[in-house]
Motif scaffolding. Structure first.
Motif, PDB file in Angstrom:
ATOM      1  N   TYR A 107      -3.291  -7.285   7.594  1.00 48.37           N
ATOM      2  CA  TYR A 107      -3.826  -5.948   7.869  1.00 48.37           C
ATOM      3  C   TYR A 107      -2.962  -5.236   8.915  1.00 48.37           C
ATOM      4  CZ  TYR A 107      -8.044  -7.437   5.404  1.00 48.37           C
ATOM      5  OH  TYR A 107      -8.920  -7.894   4.452  1.00 48.37           O
ATOM      6  N   ALA A 110       0.277  -4.203   7.203  1.00 42.34           N
ATOM      7  CA  ALA A 110       0.114  -3.040   6.327  1.00 42.34           C
ATOM      8  C   ALA A 110       0.050  -1.749   7.140  1.00 42.34           C
ATOM      9  CB  ALA A 110      -1.135  -3.205   5.478  1.00 42.34           C
ATOM     10  N   HIS A 114       2.884   1.212   7.234  1.00 41.38           N
ATOM     11  CA  HIS A 114       2.508   2.580   6.871  1.00 41.38           C
ATOM     12  C   HIS A 114       2.922   3.570   7.956  1.00 41.38           C
ATOM     13  CE1 HIS A 114      -0.512   5.931   6.658  1.00 41.38           C
ATOM     14  NE2 HIS A 114      -0.099   5.916   5.409  1.00 41.38           N
ATOM     15  N   ALA A 129      -5.342  -7.941   3.802  1.00 37.59           N
ATOM     16  CA  ALA A 129      -5.174  -6.514   3.505  1.00 37.59           C
ATOM     17  C   ALA A 129      -5.716  -6.173   2.123  1.00 37.59           C
ATOM     18  CB  ALA A 129      -3.713  -6.090   3.641  1.00 37.59           C
ATOM     19  N   LEU A 191      -2.596   1.622   2.233  1.00 34.89           N
ATOM     20  CA  LEU A 191      -1.793   0.931   1.227  1.00 34.89           C
ATOM     21  C   LEU A 191      -1.141   1.914   0.263  1.00 34.89           C
ATOM     22  CD1 LEU A 191      -4.260  -1.998   0.524  1.00 34.89           C
ATOM     23  CD2 LEU A 191      -2.127  -2.131   1.817  1.00 34.89           C
ATOM     24  N   ILE A 194       2.229   3.313   1.603  1.00 40.13           N
ATOM     25  CA  ILE A 194       3.382   2.456   1.907  1.00 40.13           C
ATOM     26  C   ILE A 194       4.540   2.792   0.970  1.00 40.13           C
ATOM     27  CG2 ILE A 194       4.233   0.079   1.745  1.00 40.13           C
ATOM     28  CD1 ILE A 194       1.600  -0.850   2.939  1.00 40.13           C
ATOM     29  N   THR A 198       6.824  -4.047  -1.044  1.00 43.01           N
ATOM     30  CA  THR A 198       5.718  -4.817  -0.474  1.00 43.01           C
ATOM     31  C   THR A 198       5.217  -5.812  -1.514  1.00 43.01           C
ATOM     32  OG1 THR A 198       5.072  -2.992   0.967  1.00 43.01           O
ATOM     33  CG2 THR A 198       3.401  -4.669   0.529  1.00 43.01           C
ATOM     34  N   TYR A 200       2.393  -9.078  -2.255  1.00 48.12           N
ATOM     35  CA  TYR A 200       1.242  -9.895  -1.881  1.00 48.12           C
ATOM     36  C   TYR A 200       1.458 -11.331  -2.366  1.00 48.12           C
ATOM     37  CZ  TYR A 200      -2.074  -6.164  -0.553  1.00 48.12           C
ATOM     38  OH  TYR A 200      -2.724  -5.136   0.076  1.00 48.12           O
ATOM     39  N   VAL A 225      -4.842  -1.336  -6.130  1.00 48.19           N
ATOM     40  CA  VAL A 225      -3.735  -1.097  -5.198  1.00 48.19           C
ATOM     41  C   VAL A 225      -2.412  -1.043  -5.945  1.00 48.19           C
ATOM     42  CG1 VAL A 225      -2.433  -2.077  -3.266  1.00 48.19           C
ATOM     43  CG2 VAL A 225      -4.932  -2.114  -3.224  1.00 48.19           C
ATOM     44  N   ASN A 229       0.229   2.255  -6.433  1.00 52.16           N
ATOM     45  CA  ASN A 229       1.465   2.293  -5.658  1.00 52.16           C
ATOM     46  C   ASN A 229       2.506   1.363  -6.281  1.00 52.16           C
ATOM     47  OD1 ASN A 229       3.521   2.213  -3.759  1.00 52.16           O
ATOM     48  ND2 ASN A 229       2.141   2.195  -2.009  1.00 52.16           N
ATOM     49  N   ILE A 232       4.157  -1.718  -4.444  1.00 52.30           N
ATOM     50  CA  ILE A 232       3.372  -2.913  -4.137  1.00 52.30           C
ATOM     51  C   ILE A 232       3.098  -3.702  -5.410  1.00 52.30           C
ATOM     52  CG2 ILE A 232       1.220  -3.782  -3.161  1.00 52.30           C
ATOM     53  CD1 ILE A 232       1.012  -1.226  -1.527  1.00 52.30           C
TER      54      ILE A 232
END
Length: 268
Positions: A107, A110, A114, A129, A191, A194, A198, A200, A225, A229, A232
Motif C-alpha cells: 500500500y 502504491a 502514484h 494494495a 492504482l 499509476i 507495476t 502484482y 485494477v 490500468n 498494471i
C-alpha cells in the motif's frame, strides 16, 4: 571520468522524532527499496535479495518501532510511512528506484509510486494494495480486540525484534487506518493513476487475522485494477499463503523486479 559507486552502509538514520535502522548494500546497480509488512522487519527480504544478487543496490529499513533498533515515535500513521520512504532515499542519495512492497508495504509502495511517477522506475506489489471494502465499524472492533488479546504473547517476543514495540492500541489503529485506506473509493484512484510498470505477486489462502475465504475475496478486486490500468498486471499467483510468500515463493518476486526494471529501461 568514472564515478565512484556508493559504498555499502548500515546504521541509524534520524527522521523527525525517531531513527530508523537502514541497510544499503551500495554499488552501481539499479536501486531497489523494500517496504516491509506492517509489523515485519527488513530481514523478511533476505531471500529476495539473495536471489537478485549483488548486481542490484538493495535498500532496506525497519519502520518506526519495528525490529530491534528502530526507535519509537509519536506518529505511526500511513503518511509517516510515506515520509520515511522519502527520508531513506534522500539520505542514501537515491533519486530513482524500483519500489517493492509486501502487505502493508504494498500500500505504501502504491501511494508513493502514484505521488512520485518520475522517481519510481517500476513497482512490485506483493500480496497487498487490494482495493476492497473490508473495513467497517464491526471489523474495527474485531481488530482492537485481537491486538489486545495478543499483547501478552507479543510482549514476550519484542526483545527478539519479531513483534513491534507499539502498544496494542497503536497496532490496532495502524491496522484500522489501513482498512479505510484500502477501500475501493480510496485506493482505486491511486492504482488507476499509476503510470510506471507495476506487477502484482499474489499469495493464496489466508493472512494473519483473516477468516475463511476473506483474503481470497479481497484479492478478486485485482481484476478491475488490471482492466482499467494497462501499466498494471498480475505477474504471478503463487501457492504460498500471505505470511510464507517471501520465504517460499520469492523467485516470483525477483522475476517481477527484473521485469519492471527491464520495462523501465525500454521506456527511457
Amino acid at each position: 571520468m568514472a564515478t565512484t559507486a556508493p559504498a555499502a552502509w548500515t546504521g541509524m538514520l534520524p527522521v523527525e522524532d525517531t531513527a530508523l535502522a537502514v541497510t544499503d548494500t551500495g554499488g552501481s546497480g539499479t536501486p531497489v527499496v523494500y517496504l516491509n509488512g506492517q509489523f515485519a522487519t527488513q530481514g523478511y527480504w533476505r531471500h529476495v535479495i539473495a536471489d537478485l544478487g549483488p548486481d542490484w543496490r538493495h535498500i532496506t529499513y525497519d519502520e518506526r518501532g519495528r525490529g530491534r533498533k528502530s526507535h519509537l515515535s509519536a506518529d505511526y500513521s500511513f503518511e509517516a510511512a510515506l515520509r520515511d520512504v522519502d527520508a531513506v532515499l534522500a539520505a542514501r542519495g537515491v533519486r530513482r528506484a524500483v519500489v517493492v512492497g509486501w502487505s502493508y508495504g504494498a500500500y505504501v509502495a502504491a501511494h508513493w509510486t502514484h505521488r512520485n511517477p518520475d522517481r519510481a522506475l517500476g513497482t512490485v506489489l506483493v500480496d497487498g494494495a487490494f482495493p476492497y471494502d473490508w473495513m467497517d465499524e464491526a471489523m474495527a472492533e474485531r481488530i482492537t480486540t485481537m491486538f489486545r488479546r495478543l499483547n501478552p504473547l507479543m510482549r514476550l517476543l519484542r526483545p527478539t525484534g519479531l513483534t513491534p514495540r507499539l502498544t496494542p492500541a497503536e497496532q490496532a489503529q495502524s491496522n484500522i487506518e489501513l482498512g479505510w485506506i484500502s477501500r475501493a473509493d480510496a485506493l482505486g484512484p491511486v492504482l488507476d493513476g499509476i503510470t510506471v510498470p507495476t506487477r502484482y505477486v499474489v499469495a493464496s489462502g489466508t493472512s494473519f487475522g483473516s477468516k475463511g475465504d476473506e483474503q481470497e475475496l479481497i484479492r478478486t478486486s485485482l481484476t478491475g485494477v488490471t482492466e482499467r490500468n494497462p501499466n498494471i498486471t498480475v505477474a504471478a499467483k503463487v501457492p504460498s499463503n500471505h505470511g510464507a510468500l517471501l520465504k517460499k515463493d520469492y523467485p516470483a518476486v525477483t522475476a517481477a523486479v527484473r521485469e519492471v526494471a527491464d520495462l523501465s529501461r525500454e521506456r527511457s
